[in-house]
Design a protein around this motif. Structure first.
Motif, PDB file in Angstrom:
ATOM      1  N   LYS A 104      33.792  56.496  40.254  1.00  0.00           N
ATOM      2  CA  LYS A 104      33.938  56.128  41.668  1.00  0.00           C
ATOM      3  C   LYS A 104      33.382  54.733  41.916  1.00  0.00           C
ATOM      4  O   LYS A 104      33.955  53.959  42.696  1.00  0.00           O
ATOM      5  N   GLU A 107      35.909  52.102  40.630  1.00  0.00           N
ATOM      6  CA  GLU A 107      37.053  52.025  41.550  1.00  0.00           C
ATOM      7  C   GLU A 107      36.662  51.333  42.844  1.00  0.00           C
ATOM      8  O   GLU A 107      37.405  50.491  43.359  1.00  0.00           O
ATOM      9  N   TRP A 108      35.478  51.651  43.378  1.00  0.00           N
ATOM     10  CA  TRP A 108      35.031  51.080  44.655  1.00  0.00           C
ATOM     11  C   TRP A 108      34.788  49.583  44.536  1.00  0.00           C
ATOM     12  O   TRP A 108      35.243  48.806  45.393  1.00  0.00           O
ATOM     13  N   GLU A 110      36.029  47.477  42.372  1.00  0.00           N
ATOM     14  CA  GLU A 110      37.275  46.734  42.171  1.00  0.00           C
ATOM     15  C   GLU A 110      38.088  46.660  43.460  1.00  0.00           C
ATOM     16  O   GLU A 110      38.787  45.666  43.694  1.00  0.00           O
ATOM     17  N   ARG A 111      37.988  47.680  44.286  1.00  0.00           N
ATOM     18  CA  ARG A 111      38.747  47.697  45.545  1.00  0.00           C
ATOM     19  C   ARG A 111      38.080  46.855  46.633  1.00  0.00           C
ATOM     20  O   ARG A 111      38.753  46.153  47.401  1.00  0.00           O
ATOM     21  N   GLU A 112      36.753  46.896  46.700  1.00  0.00           N
ATOM     22  CA  GLU A 112      36.040  46.348  47.847  1.00  0.00           C
ATOM     23  C   GLU A 112      35.406  44.979  47.613  1.00  0.00           C
ATOM     24  O   GLU A 112      34.985  44.333  48.567  1.00  0.00           O
ATOM     25  N   ARG A 116      35.725  42.638  38.842  1.00  0.00           N
ATOM     26  CA  ARG A 116      36.881  43.129  38.113  1.00  0.00           C
ATOM     27  C   ARG A 116      36.474  43.430  36.670  1.00  0.00           C
ATOM     28  O   ARG A 116      35.588  42.789  36.116  1.00  0.00           O
TER      29      ARG A 116
END
Length: 591
Positions: A104, A107-108, A110-112, A116
């Motif tokens: 999690k 993923e968080w 990289e999204r927010e 990277r």
């Protein structure tokens, strides 16, 4: 470059983070994105901490980056692996939180944020252990152009000088290094290296440093960019002096800044993320057996990692138990002589795996599989030298091997070796006996060791320790050397040696916390308002080193867990006025 000093002697914020490595910055970014106004203070004049020196690898079982690369994993297998690795020190609650939140976290971020990752092919360090895998759990920070930091670029800690080539960083892969090893043998490699060097020299002329960074430098830069874009001030050259408490709760800290003391009042508490105690001599004498018996230790981590977090935690009533057999992530290093009589550590991350290199003690005998992980070789070295005043080994190779692969800080041909020979970093002998005499090694034993090793090595076998029998051993060997990428005879003189002593990549022992990072008193009760992350917090690995990135993986995962926990306790939903408005602007103005 320095921030503008605050206009008053007090500053208010929701959360104060002490330290600017991956632990501190991941906590700060998470808390900020979940609604808190955050201030980061850093003792050093540069941000990035130990992370900026590191390989930038995170060990995260089940992570989405590896899944996208079709690399399979199982959470149950990872848990079994960690249980086997940690043994009696296995902390089920902390491990379960790590395995649940690690994917999690990736993923968080990289999204927010600007963070990277890219997949790697690293095997676990003990792939034959129950639950171990040959590939899929380690990911790497993607390369980064630090010009995106703008005016804050000079404040990023540069990479460790000894693992760069005139300041140029390599990608953490055999593919990148292979071109440099083959520069005189392959037209393709020659032009690859020429392009890299030309680009890097332009960067040096314009910026006085390389701007295209990789590994831990890229991770530190990406985290710092994320923090700065969110308006989180990072005060450098601002050491925390003492915590401020009220009715047993930690409510802030006093920081030294531009020659005066500034009290930072933190409504939701203080996070300790100062990097562990790798340079706290008094604590090391208790934690490191080779120092306790009078031996040398030479750590490559930043010299500012002097145990400030541990000291502050203890002053507030926390504990820093020394509970692991191996209190740190061991790293064998050599001492590279520099100008002015100083030395810089060279971490032996690659050369030990190459065919034709062996490691011996002063008695002239091998003591371990040299192609095991740095931590395993270090632990074996410490125990092999028990009862001796010195904890050291010598890496030995012949002319063909050093010309092809280099040795330590010595680069492969055609780069010259003369300077390092004159400075005593490298030793050379026309025979093994002459080399042994120069190094103070038992000559007869060394000759016998090499004879015994060569008897199997000519067929690709290490009859004593089984080098090259695991996927991890082979991963950092030479895939083009057959039949065993890790084993070749030490055959044709002249012969070379360099001395290797113990260092570390950071401490495993640390502040006792609960899963969420709250610092615990001796009776197990959390100290209100005080948290620890990063190497300040005790490792969940139980003093073992299961795979590439087992430091940074948990560090960022628990930074994410701790940041979310503090924000939730503050009852501030993500996207609230704190993220958009006045209170963070007030802290930012104090820069």
């Amino acid at each position: 470059m320095r921030d503008t000093p605050p206009s008053t002697d007090t500053v208010d914020c929701d959360l104060l983070v002490i330290g600017s490595g991956a632990g501190g910055l991941s906590t700060a970014v998470t808390a900020r994105k979940h609604g808190l106004n955050v201030l980061v203070v850093e003792k050093d004049s540069m941000f990035g901490g130990t992370t900026a020196f590191s390989g930038g690898v995170l060990w995260i079982p089940g992570n989405p980056v590896s899944r996208r690369a079709n690399q399979k994993d199982s959470r149950d297998a990872a848990r079994s692996y960690l249980a086997a690795e940690a043994g009696a020190a296995f902390d089920a609650a902390a491990v379960d939180a790590f395995l649940e939140n690690g994917p999690k976290m990736v993923e968080w971020f990289e999204r927010e944020t600007s963070v990277r990752f890219v997949p790697t092919l690293y095997p676990d360090y003990h792939p034959t252990q129950i639950g171990g895998v040959d590939v899929g759990r380690s990911i790497l920070a993607a390369p980064f152009d630090i010009r995106e930091l703008g005016k804050d670029m000079p404040r990023l800690r540069p990479p460790l000088a000894t693992i760069t080539f005139i300041g140029m960083m390599f990608n953490s892969s055999n593919a990148d290094l292979k071109h440099f090893f083959n520069v005189t043998k392959s037209v393709r490699s020659f032009f690859y290296v020429a392009r890299r060097l030309a680009s890097h020299l332009k960067e040096l002329v314009r910026y006085r440093r390389g701007v295209n960074v990789t590994s831990g430098n890229a991770l530190a830069a990406r985290l710092a960019k994320s923090a700065l874009e969110l308006g989180i001030p990072i005060w450098t050259a601002s050491p925390a002096l003492r915590l401020v408490t009220r009715d047993g709760a930690v409510v802030g800290a006093v920081v030294s800044r531009d020659g005066r003391e500034v009290e930072i009042r933190a409504r939701q508490g203080v996070v300790l993320a100062s990097g562990g105690f790798s340079h706290d001599i008094e604590r090391l004498r208790k934690a490191y057996p080779h120092i306790a018996r009078g031996g040398e230790h030479f750590s490559p981590v930043p010299v500012t990692n002097t145990g400030d977090g541990a000291r502050l935690a203890e002053q507030a009533g926390g504990t820093v138990p020394l509970r692991y057999r191996d209190a740190a992530a061991w790293m064998p290093v050599s001492k590279v002589p520099m100008r002015g009589g100083r030395f810089v550590a060279f971490p032996h991350l690659l050369d030990r795996y190459k065919p034709g290199v062996i490691g011996v003690l002063r008695n002239g005998q091998r003591f371990t599989n040299e192609s095991n992980s740095y931590h395993d070789v270090g632990a074996d070295l410490i125990r092999a030298c028990e009862g001796q005043p010195e904890t050291a080994m010598w890496l030995i190779c012949d002319q063909g091997t050093i010309s092809k692969y280099g040795l330590g800080y010595a680069k492969p041909a055609p780069l010259p070796l003369g300077g390092l020979l004159r400075k005593g970093y490298l030793m050379r002998g026309r025979s093994l006996a002459e080399l042994a005499q120069k190094c103070g090694i038992d000559a007869n034993a060394l000759e016998q060791t090499v004879r015994d090793f060569n008897a199997g090595a000519q067929h690709g076998d290490d009859r004593q320790f089984g080098r090259g029998t695991t996927s991890f051993n082979r991963y950092l060997g030479d895939p083009e050397h057959k039949p065993n990428p890790c084993v070749a005879p030490v055959a044709q003189g002249p012969f070379y040696a360099l001395k290797v002593v113990m260092g570390d990549l950071g401490t495993f022992d640390g502040i006792a916390t609960n899963v969420e990072g709250a610092v615990l008193r001796e009776d197990g009760v959390p100290i209100e308002g005080l948290y620890a992350v990063g190497n300040d917090r005790a490792s969940i690995m139980g003093g073992n080193y299961p795979g590439a990135g087992i430091t940074l993986g948990p560090i960022m995962t628990f930074g994410y867990i701790t940041g979310r926990h503090i924000a939730r306790r503050a009852n501030v939903p993500a996207g609230s006025r704190a993220l958009q408005g006045t209170r963070q602007e007030k802290v930012h103005a104090a820069r």
